[in-house]
Write a protein that holds these residues in place. Structure first.
Motif, PDB file in Angstrom:
ATOM      1  N   LYS A   1       0.863  -1.183   0.000  1.00 37.56           N
ATOM      2  CA  LYS A   1       0.000   0.000   0.000  1.00 37.56           C
ATOM      3  C   LYS A   1       0.899   1.232   0.000  1.00 37.56           C
ATOM      4  CE  LYS A   1      -3.819  -2.155   2.435  1.00 37.56           C
ATOM      5  NZ  LYS A   1      -4.074  -2.604   3.806  1.00 37.56           N
ATOM      6  N   TRP A   2       0.687   2.086  -0.990  1.00 41.36           N
ATOM      7  CA  TRP A   2       1.485   3.311  -1.085  1.00 41.36           C
ATOM      8  C   TRP A   2       0.590   4.518  -0.799  1.00 41.36           C
ATOM      9  CZ3 TRP A   2       6.710   4.128  -2.148  1.00 41.36           C
ATOM     10  CH2 TRP A   2       7.453   2.989  -2.493  1.00 41.36           C
TER      11      TRP A   2
ATOM     12  N   GLU B   1      -1.154   5.450   1.517  1.00 41.75           N
ATOM     13  CA  GLU B   1      -2.445   4.870   1.860  1.00 41.75           C
ATOM     14  C   GLU B   1      -3.497   5.844   2.405  1.00 41.75           C
ATOM     15  OE1 GLU B   1      -1.624   1.987   4.800  1.00 41.75           O
ATOM     16  OE2 GLU B   1      -3.721   1.408   5.008  1.00 41.75           O
TER      17      GLU B   1
ATOM     18  N   GLU C   1      -5.240   4.159  -2.730  1.00 41.91           N
ATOM     19  CA  GLU C   1      -5.249   2.764  -3.177  1.00 41.91           C
ATOM     20  C   GLU C   1      -6.553   2.379  -3.875  1.00 41.91           C
ATOM     21  OE1 GLU C   1      -3.015   0.620  -3.641  1.00 41.91           O
ATOM     22  OE2 GLU C   1      -1.302   1.442  -2.554  1.00 41.91           O
ATOM     23  N   ASN C   2      -7.375   3.373  -4.225  1.00 39.39           N
ATOM     24  CA  ASN C   2      -8.574   3.072  -5.007  1.00 39.39           C
ATOM     25  C   ASN C   2      -8.134   2.539  -6.379  1.00 39.39           C
ATOM     26  OD1 ASN C   2     -11.493   3.281  -5.046  1.00 39.39           O
ATOM     27  ND2 ASN C   2     -11.214   4.766  -6.697  1.00 39.39           N
TER      28      ASN C   2
ATOM     29  N   HIS D   1      -4.036  -1.973 -11.231  1.00 39.29           N
ATOM     30  CA  HIS D   1      -3.279  -0.811 -10.761  1.00 39.29           C
ATOM     31  C   HIS D   1      -4.181   0.135  -9.987  1.00 39.29           C
ATOM     32  CE1 HIS D   1       0.670  -1.494 -12.456  1.00 39.29           C
ATOM     33  NE2 HIS D   1       0.095  -1.974 -13.543  1.00 39.29           N
ATOM     34  N   THR D   2      -3.575   0.839  -9.023  1.00 44.33           N
ATOM     35  CA  THR D   2      -4.331   1.801  -8.221  1.00 44.33           C
ATOM     36  C   THR D   2      -3.844   3.222  -8.555  1.00 44.33           C
ATOM     37  OG1 THR D   2      -2.835   1.472  -6.350  1.00 44.33           O
ATOM     38  CG2 THR D   2      -4.810   0.084  -6.433  1.00 44.33           C
TER      39      THR D   2
ATOM     40  N   ARG E   1      -1.021  -4.199  -8.016  1.00 39.50           N
ATOM     41  CA  ARG E   1      -1.510  -4.530  -6.684  1.00 39.50           C
ATOM     42  C   ARG E   1      -2.095  -5.933  -6.651  1.00 39.50           C
ATOM     43  NH1 ARG E   1       1.077  -0.188  -6.420  1.00 39.50           N
ATOM     44  NH2 ARG E   1       0.456   1.512  -5.038  1.00 39.50           N
TER      45      ARG E   1
END
Ligand code: 6R9
Length: 650
Positions: free
Chosen positions: A70-71, A73, A256-257, A276-277, A476
């Protein structure tokens, strides 16, 4: 592969940046030192500098549960706002975002203000059609501005796009629609390719014919004006856009959507939906687009020739360039229509300064001869990029000399659908380039070359390419299949945080990286990934076929070509010629998967080479297909098989 390694080992030419280029370089050497000193701090700085956050993040990376990262986040942003509204608010609304050129020659120059207005309307249409955050929308469009508008409108409302390359067949479309449970399809009546009108909506109609999907509506852009069948669920894009409000305020979504799913071939028959987010992906797309191409948005005219149906079109046509406020060329058609100098004509016309294309295109132009590009003024070009497959030193030199006038640096960029953005590349103002090498990881990315046991190979040796730390643009997951995600990419070395890319690579004596191609059963044809298993299963799905094996054989122009060996059922062999059978099967694959997967050659054989455990030895078939001496056959169950296959081919 050993022939290629020997050849590359002899490559000693070096091209340092010119003093003028280096003096004005957008990228400063501190990028490397900063990233090395504090990698996560470096990415956090980039994310803050390059993007607008509606709600700033306080956490950079959560890697407590590898391989699920998670980046940024707790941050919130809107991708479309970052690509559009903020440029208009900053006073750049009059800057051209897209110089679009249709294949038949129509043109449109669309400013950031106009593009923003159109995306706002399209977002309101999606809302009207009941699309909400998290819903999946399939996009099946030609290279027209509406393709970019559609992607950004989906992103704007927090939904997830799945772009399907316009060359894919109804079966491939329906497999993708079903896998993602898409609720809406955006397509066009047709598009122009090679001087002809190609139909798109009929393929979508056929894909939806079973009536079993969740698709509620099909939104149709009028591009060619050809007749199309119409049902209750179909709506014209232009009518819908005219019917809604012009204003739409972009809402923030969590970093992270999900942003998109893009299907790519793996080693098994079923394509993988790479997920991908938003926050991390957009950070890496913007960072690499700015630094790898030395971008100056006020003055550059950038052109990436990739179709939006591939990852390069996502990251380097739609998201990277628009996040950076760049001006770019978008071209609908093929390079040789109506004449073989069409690309060079476009570069002269729009004074393109940065060109990003694939080795297969460069090799095609080499074959046609330098007299074609030499008829045009290409002196505006100042940076040249390459992507999609290894670029051989000859093609690299031709690109530099003939297209770049011996002054524009060439950057060879390695990355994948899965990595989201460029991972290995020279930076043109900082790196001394070498023909044929992707060279160095970009700042903030850590790469290694390992042997099968996971040990570092050392300078001068070859092995497997690995990413050793998570990166912001990383996939992801695989849509709906977390197990396959783990197995495919993270299980190779028994260390869950090492990403195995599926590519072979070599480190030269200076530690620079040279890519050597796939090490699995994935082929690379004209820069497109195709799976041997997927084409084999299509071939055996035909009633004539008993068994099939597919290999990628080296090809001068396309890098690799699809070559199939098939066993035909006895009952079909009597009355049909081999040529007719081959033609039927080629058409069948084309219809099932798409024209890019159509085998270049089909050989009808009596047997296939197999090991005692029944595994097809593709290595031997590749030897035959490439006209080489056949390698070691001792592990074959029946060592005479290869003799019999070679005889069939004489
Ligand atoms: C961006 C893109 C990924 C595969 C990758 C590798 C090959 C891409 C390359 C390259 C050598 C380069 N590849 N760029 N090989 N040098 N500069 O192409 O994504 O379609 O997912 O393909 O393409 O084999 O693993 P994708």
């Amino acid at each position: 592969m050993s022939v290629q390694i020997d050849h590359l080992l002899n490559e000693t030419r070096h091209f340092p940046p010119t003093p003028e280029f280096a003096a004005q370089s957008v990228s400063k050497p501190e990028l490397y030192t900063d990233a090395a000193a504090d990698r996560l701090g470096f990415w956090a700085d980039q994310a803050r500098e390059l993007l607008h956050w509606h709600k700033p993040f306080t956490k950079t990376l959560d890697w407590t549960n590898p391989p699920f990262a998670k980046w940024f986040e707790d941050g919130e942003l809107n991708v479309a706002y970052n690509c559009l509204d903020r440029h208009v608010l900053a006073g750049n609304g009059d800057r051209v975002a897209l110089y679009w050129e249709g294949e038949p020659g129509e043109t449109r120059a669309i400013t950031y203000a106009e593009l923003t207005a159109e995306v706002k309307r399209a977002a309101n249409v999606l809302i009207k059609l009941g699309v909400t955050a998290g819903d999946r929308v399939a996009v099946y469009l030609p290279m027209i501005p509406e393709a970019i508008v559609a992607m950004l409108a989906v992103a704007r409302v927090g939904a997830v796009h799945s772009v399907i390359f316009g060359g894919f067949s109804p079966e491939s479309i329906s497999a993708r629609i079903d896998d993602a449970d898409a609720v809406l399809v955006i397509t066009a009546d047709g598009g122009y390719r090679k001087g002809k009108v190609s139909a798109l909506k009929p393929a979508v109609d056929e894909a939806l014919a079973s009536g079993e999907s969740y698709v509620r509506n099909v939104l149709v852009v009028k591009r060619t004006g050809q007749d199309v069948d119409w049902t209750d669920r179909d709506l014209w894009w232009h009518e819908e856009l005219a019917s809604v409000d012009a204003e739409h305020e972009a809402q923030p979504f969590a970093a992270e959507n999900p942003l998109f799913i893009l299907y790519t071939s793996g080693t098994t028959g079923k394509p993988k939906g790479i997920l991908h987010t938003t926050g991390g992906y957009l950070t890496q797309a913007a960072f690499t687009h700015k630094n790898v191409f030395d971008l100056r948005p006020e003055t550059d005219v950038y052109w990436c020739t990739a179709d939006i149906g591939w990852i390069t079109g996502h990251s380097y046509v739609t998201y990277g360039p628009l996040a950076n406020g760049a001006t770019q060329v978008l071209y609908e058609g093929t390079p040789d229509t109506p004449h073989p100098g069409r690309w060079w004509e476009l570069i002269e016309k729009y004074k393109v300064t940065i060109l990003y294309t694939a080795p297969t295109a460069i090799r095609t132009f080499m074959k046609l001869g330098r007299q074609i590009p030499q008829k045009f003024d290409l002196s505006s070009l100042r940076v040249l990029g390459s992507v999609g497959e290894p670029i051989n030193p000859e093609a690299w030199m031709w690109y530099r000399e003939v297209i770049g006038g011996n002054k524009a640096p060439v950057v060879d960029t390695w990355w994948q659908t899965e990595t989201g953005g460029i991972m290995i590349s020279a930076l043109p103002g900082l790196t001394t380039t070498k023909p044929g090498a992707a060279q160095v990881p970009i700042p903030g990315v850590t790469i290694d070359v390992l042997d099968d046991d996971g040990a570092h190979v050392g300078h001068g040796n070859g092995g497997l390419l690995v990413v050793t730390e998570p990166w912001p643009g990383m996939l992801r997951g695989i849509w709906g299949d977390p197990e396959r995600f783990k197995e495919t990419y993270w299980d190779k070395f028994g260390n869950k945080s090492l990403y195995f890319a599926g590519d072979g690579a070599r480190l030269d004596d200076e530690g620079d990286i040279w890519l050597l191609g796939r090490v699995d059963d994935v082929m690379n044809v004209s820069g497109h990934r195709l799976s041997t298993a997927e084409i084999e299963s299509s071939l055996v799905a035909h009633p004539m076929t008993a068994e099939a094996a597919v290999v990628g054989a080296s090809d001068e122009v396309t890098g690799q070509a699809v070559v199939a060996f098939v066993i035909i059922k006895f009952s079909h062999l009597d009355d049909t010629s081999h040529a007719d059978i081959a033609a039927t099967l080629r058409a069948h694959v084309s219809q099932q998967i798409g024209a890019i997967a159509r085998p270049k050659h089909i050989f009808i054989v009596k047997e296939l080479p197999k090991t005692r455990s029944g595994k097809i030895m593709r290595r031997l078939l590749r030897d035959v297909a490439e006209g080489r001496e056949i390698g070691d056959v001792t592990t074959l169950a029946d060592t005479m098989v290869m003799q019999s296959i070679s005889n069939t081919m004489k």
